[in-house]
Design a protein around this motif. Structure first.
Motif, PDB file in Angstrom:
ATOM      1  N   LEU A  15      13.280  26.204 -22.152  1.00 40.71           N
ATOM      2  CA  LEU A  15      12.671  26.650 -20.912  1.00 40.71           C
ATOM      3  C   LEU A  15      13.574  26.238 -19.768  1.00 40.71           C
ATOM      4  CD1 LEU A  15      10.310  27.885 -19.333  1.00 40.71           C
ATOM      5  CD2 LEU A  15       9.296  25.614 -19.297  1.00 40.71           C
ATOM      6  N   MET A  16      13.889  27.195 -18.939  1.00 34.89           N
ATOM      7  CA  MET A  16      14.685  26.927 -17.746  1.00 34.89           C
ATOM      8  C   MET A  16      13.876  27.403 -16.560  1.00 34.89           C
ATOM      9  SD  MET A  16      18.316  28.544 -16.733  1.00 34.89           S
ATOM     10  CE  MET A  16      19.101  28.125 -15.217  1.00 34.89           C
ATOM     11  N   SER A  17      13.641  26.542 -15.605  1.00 33.34           N
ATOM     12  CA  SER A  17      12.900  26.907 -14.408  1.00 33.34           C
ATOM     13  C   SER A  17      13.712  26.530 -13.188  1.00 33.34           C
ATOM     14  CB  SER A  17      11.569  26.161 -14.340  1.00 33.34           C
ATOM     15  OG  SER A  17      10.682  26.681 -15.278  1.00 33.34           O
ATOM     16  N   ALA A  18      13.845  27.481 -12.295  1.00 34.28           N
ATOM     17  CA  ALA A  18      14.547  27.224 -11.039  1.00 34.28           C
ATOM     18  C   ALA A  18      14.228  28.344 -10.063  1.00 34.28           C
ATOM     19  CB  ALA A  18      16.055  27.153 -11.275  1.00 34.28           C
ATOM     20  N   ASN A  19      14.182  28.020  -8.803  1.00 39.86           N
ATOM     21  CA  ASN A  19      14.021  29.030  -7.757  1.00 39.86           C
ATOM     22  C   ASN A  19      12.929  30.043  -8.058  1.00 39.86           C
ATOM     23  OD1 ASN A  19      16.166  27.824  -6.410  1.00 39.86           O
ATOM     24  ND2 ASN A  19      17.661  29.160  -7.375  1.00 39.86           N
ATOM     25  N   ASP A  20      11.805  29.593  -8.531  1.00 45.16           N
ATOM     26  CA  ASP A  20      10.651  30.463  -8.777  1.00 45.16           C
ATOM     27  C   ASP A  20      10.859  31.496  -9.876  1.00 45.16           C
ATOM     28  OD1 ASP A  20       9.211  29.134  -6.765  1.00 45.16           O
ATOM     29  OD2 ASP A  20      10.113  30.403  -5.236  1.00 45.16           O
ATOM     30  N   PHE A  21      11.717  31.220 -10.834  1.00 40.97           N
ATOM     31  CA  PHE A  21      11.823  32.081 -12.010  1.00 40.97           C
ATOM     32  C   PHE A  21      11.927  31.198 -13.243  1.00 40.97           C
ATOM     33  CE2 PHE A  21      16.287  31.218 -11.534  1.00 40.97           C
ATOM     34  CZ  PHE A  21      16.801  31.278 -12.816  1.00 40.97           C
ATOM     35  N   ASN A  22      11.622  31.799 -14.381  1.00 43.20           N
ATOM     36  CA  ASN A  22      11.667  31.069 -15.647  1.00 43.20           C
ATOM     37  C   ASN A  22      12.385  31.889 -16.696  1.00 43.20           C
ATOM     38  OD1 ASN A  22       9.868  28.735 -15.065  1.00 43.20           O
ATOM     39  ND2 ASN A  22       8.403  30.378 -14.690  1.00 43.20           N
ATOM     40  N   ILE A  23      13.111  31.197 -17.535  1.00 46.08           N
ATOM     41  CA  ILE A  23      13.692  31.792 -18.729  1.00 46.08           C
ATOM     42  C   ILE A  23      13.253  30.914 -19.894  1.00 46.08           C
ATOM     43  CG2 ILE A  23      15.781  32.371 -20.004  1.00 46.08           C
ATOM     44  CD1 ILE A  23      17.270  32.521 -17.339  1.00 46.08           C
TER      45      ILE A  23
END
Length: 128
Positions: A15-23
């Motif tokens: 899980l990658m979360s940054a700047n109001d998005f997720n992958i």
């Protein structure tokens, strides 16, 4: 910060979360397909990070499905990035499946820009 190890025999959950998005990435155990979920702000502000992630972690994997859903905002820069990703994989004879789950206004943006037909065409196995 995230860790990514995509060994073919291991279950993958990233899980990658940054700047109001997720992958998030997971390996579908019964098929071996790598499922990449993209959610949130899929806009020019985040395109560089998303591009680097797809390029460095996903581009050359054999079986990839992109799932784009729970999108708060999407723009043409993100859609162009997805088209580039598909096109590059296609040059290596790797088919990429994409599932969009978007709101009506977001689908309208894709349709007006001709993106929907182009993505459908690029996902086909036959040569263009």
């Amino acid at each position: 910060m995230f860790f990514c190890n995509l060994e073919p025999t291991k279950q993958v959950n990233i899980l990658m979360s940054a700047n109001d998005f997720n992958i998030s990435i997971e390996k579908v155990s019964d098929t071996g397909t790598i499922k990449v979920n993209l959610t949130g702000e899929l806009t020019i502000e985040n395109s560089s990070v998303i591009h680097n992630f797809l390029l460095n972690k996903v581009l050359h994997l054999e079986s990839v499905e992109l799932h784009i859903s729970d999108v708060s905002n999407i723009d043409l820069s993100f859609l162009q990035l997805i088209i580039g990703f598909i096109t590059t994989r296609r040059q290596d004879n790797i088919v990429t499946n994409i599932e969009f789950n978007l709101e009506e206004s977001q689908i309208e943006l894709q349709n007006k820009a001709g993106i929907t037909d182009l993505i459908s065409l690029l996902q086909k196995k036959e040569a263009i």
